[in-house]
Write an enzyme that holds these catalytic residues in place. Structure first.
Site: not given
Ligand SMILES: Cc1ncc(C[n+]2csc(CCOP(=O)(O)OP(=O)(O)O)c2C)c(N)n1
Ligand SMILES: [Mg+2]
Lengths: 333, 328
Positions: B62, B131
């Site tokens: 971000e 959220h």
């Molecule tokens: C700072 C932030 N940016 C975006 C999000 C939205 N978001 C939630 S899960 C996710 C993907 C996370 O990917 P990863 O770290 O690979 O974990 P996975 O979901 O694959 O377990 C995103 C972008 C968030 N919760 N927090």
């Protein structure tokens, strides 16, 4: 990918107890997730869930090498970490139902399970949010000299956020007893790894911070446990952090069981990973090596089923929070 | 103009399509905004229409997303940087409040930052403390930023266009619970500038100044009150920074009683600012103290029963208006 070497097998033998332990942790995660996912999709339970099914070997392997005094931090996909760390079904289901008997008294829900008695320092809905907190927990371990370690679980996507880089570097410089566990399931939400980083192996990032980076088969709980034990021993010797990359896969959608609005992964890819299922693998190892019988494994499934029914029943019968108490716990009084 | 019913999110999406077609300097960047069209469907179809140069997926970064927008805006492009959930402004805050907000002034007027940040705020979805927040007062407190909170499909389209055409850093906060709400939206491209309030409903007995989704709740309350012979005027400021205080004051001078409603916590909220300005400028017109209805001073709780108690709603708005009218 690293599998248990013969040398490791000699010092850390695959015992019957270990196979049963890892199997139990993984089955408990899987059935909890499948049930909870259905309860949300049927509208029985509020909110939304990021399910851990497919990745069980990572949480089970790492947490089997920890004690209750060791701390973990977790993510939005955190149920598996909590269960592997020993969390009980009753307060977990109660939390997901938003009841007073839940781990967070209904305040936190799915993305914020915490169990301070078991060293579960909390799940986190901000990607990367838990990583510096684990560094802080490890700082406390070093400060107190109590021989404990901290583990931070997070995804492939989280390694692109500043907090990851700042945390790993700082922990390295301060030689902190922390283990960073990347659960590389190949996707950040709907974006595949090759579109969110140029690396194939995220463990390579460790070299930027002068610490070991280890790749492990995240579908093999025994292998995960082995690399975790090595990292934990290193941390306890005061030699600092390790970055572990567990290659794994989530079977369900980013959120919920199904609900893919676009086809962002090849169904054949999902099926291919399922052929390497972590629970099937440990059952095969147990039976082939004559350590555990198929009947004993079946018993674990059955016992888990009963525990889940008990947890759901408990949660449903628990009282709702009273809005009169809405300001409680904003501050420590 | 041809007008038809669109959902809030569809209206926003149409505004994005039209303003991108109009101005080749507008581009969109953020997490899962291209291939997936945004987790709230806000950006559906933009990749297909405008291609991967103008509609860009990013890693989860971000701070870099906003920083990239600041730099590109300083070079004269018109970036739309998406932050998905409003709660994530925390991760990008330095680029928002120390960089984007200050460049114009700090650099003696030499640099303009026509950056637009899109995000979704608000509670009511059992999404819990990280959220569900409404952080508009936090952003509105920073000189240099502009903050809008569309409360209808018409405004969702007009304000995103207004934001992108504005030469300053703007933040458009959609409300997650309103995404599927339908309303009349003209087909043509139109723009709503920041700082122009909307008189949603005219009335004579009391004024409700409502922010974001609270406009919808205020309308329900007003309909009930009308049945009881109470005539309520509803003002939606549309943007909380700049704030169209004149439209609010005109209403207060007519009704003499005012309630300010928002989802954000009451302490230090936009309601405090509005209330203070009313009392400074229209004290002699007031027949009752300016009253606020907002969230209690706690993070957003998960349990539906707590969350329902947390977020103001039509019945509570109605009750407070009745109390306001009882004061002689
Ligand atoms: C700072 C932030 N940016 C975006 C999000 C939205 N978001 C939630 S899960 C996710 C993907 C996370 O990917 P990863 O770290 O690979 O974990 P996975 O979901 O694959 O377990 C995103 C972008 C968030 N919760 N927090
Ligand atoms: Mg991932």
């Amino acid at each position: 990918m690293a599998t248990p070497t013969e040398a490791l097998e000699a010092v850390m033998p695959t015992t019957r107890e270990l196979v049963l332990d890892l199997h139990r942790r993984m089955v408990r995660i899987r059935r909890f997730e499948e049930r909870a996912g259905k309860l949300v999709e049927s509208g029985d339970m509020p909110g939304f869930l990021h399910l851990y099914v497919g990745q069980e070997a990572v949480a089970a392997g790492v947490c089997s090498a920890l004690t209750d005094a060791d701390q973990i931090t977790s993510t939005h996909r955190g149920h598996g970490h909590a269960i592997a760390k020993g969390a009980d079904f009753r307060p977990m289901f109660a939390e997901l139902y938003g009841k007073t008997t839940g781990y967070c008294k209904g305040r936190g829900g799915s993305m914020h399970i915490v169990d301070m008695n078991r060293g579960m320092l909390g799940a986190n809905a901000i990607v990367g949010g838990g990583i510096p907190i684990a560094v802080g927990a490890a700082f406390a371990s070093q400060y107190r000299g109590d021989g404990t370690v901290a583990v931070s679980f997070f995804g492939d996507g989280a390694t692109n956020i500043g907090a990851f880089h700042e945390s790993v570097n700082m922990a390295a410089v301060l030689n902190l007893p922390v283990i960073f566990v990347i659960e590389n399931n190949g996707y950040a939400e709907f974006t595949p790894q090759d579109r969110h980083m140029k690396l194939t192996d995220i463990a390579d990032r460790a070299s930027s911070y002068g610490i070991p980076g280890v790749i492990v088969d995240g579908m093999d709980a025994l292998a995960v446990r082995d690399v975790a034990l090595v990292a934990i021993e290193r941390a306890k010797r005061g030699e600092g952090p390790t970055l572990i990359e567990a290659k794994t896969y989530r079977y369900f959608d980013h959120q919920g069981i199904k609900g893919m609005r676009i086809l962002y992964r090849d169904p054949a890819e999902v099926e291919a990973w399922k052929t390497r299922d972590a629970i099937n693998l440990i059952e095969a190892i147990g039976v082939e090596r004559g350590l555990v019988s198929a009947e004993e494994f079946a018993e674990i499934w059955a016992q888990t089923e009963a525990d889940i029914e008990d947890g759901i029943e408990f949660a449903r019968n628990s009282p709702d929070p009273d809005p009169v108490d809405i300001l409680d716990d904003v501050y420590t009084s | 103009m041809t007008t038809r019913e669109l959902t809030y999110v569809k209206a926003f999406n149409e505004g994005m399509h039209q303003v991108m077609a109009e101005d080749p300097d507008v581009f969109l960047i953020g997490e899962d905004v291209a291939g997936y069209g945004g987790v709230f469907h806000m950006f559906d179809g933009l990749l297909t229409e405008f291609g991967g140069t103008r509609v860009v997926d990013t890693p989860i970064s971000e701070q870099a997303i906003i920083g990239l927008g600041v730099g590109a805006a300083a070079r004269g492009l018109r970036p739309v940087c998406d932050l998905m959930f409003m709660d994530f402004v925390g991760v990008a805050m330095d680029q928002i409040f120390n960089q984007a907000a200050k460049m114009k002034y700090m650099f003696g007027g030499n640099v303009s930052v026509p950056l637009t940040i899109t995000t979704a705020g608000g509670a009511g979805m059992s999404a819990a403390a990280q959220h569900s927040q409404s952080l508009e007062a936090w952003l509105a407190h920073i000189p240099g930023l502009k903050v809008a909170m569309p409360a209808s499909p018409y405004d969702a389209k007009g304000l995103i266009v207004g934001a992108i055409r504005d030469d300053n850093p703007t933040i458009v906060v959609l409300n997650k619970k309103m995404l599927g709400v339908k309303g009349p939206v003209p087909e043509e491209l139109y723009s709503i500038p920041f700082g122009v309030a909307n008189v949603v409903r005219e009335g004579s007995n009391a004024t409700i100044v409502a922010i974001g989704r609270m406009v919808v709740e205020a309308e329900k309350a007003a309909a009930n009150l009308e049945a009881a012979g109470i005539s309520v005027e509803i003002i939606d400021p549309r943007s909380v920074q700049p704030l169209d205080i004149d439209t609010i004051l005109t209403s207060v001078k007519k009704t003499h009683r005012v309630l300010v409603v928002h989802e954000a916590v009451e302490f230090g909220g936009i309601g405090a600012e509005i209330s203070s300005q009313i009392q400074e400028s229209a004290f002699d017109y007031l027949d009752a103290p300016v009253t606020r209805l907002a969230a209690p001073f706690a993070p957003v709780p998960f349990a539906p029963i707590l969350e329902n108690a947390y977020v103001p709603d039509a019945p509570r708005i109605e009750a407070v208006v009745r109390r306001l009218l009882e004061r002689k």
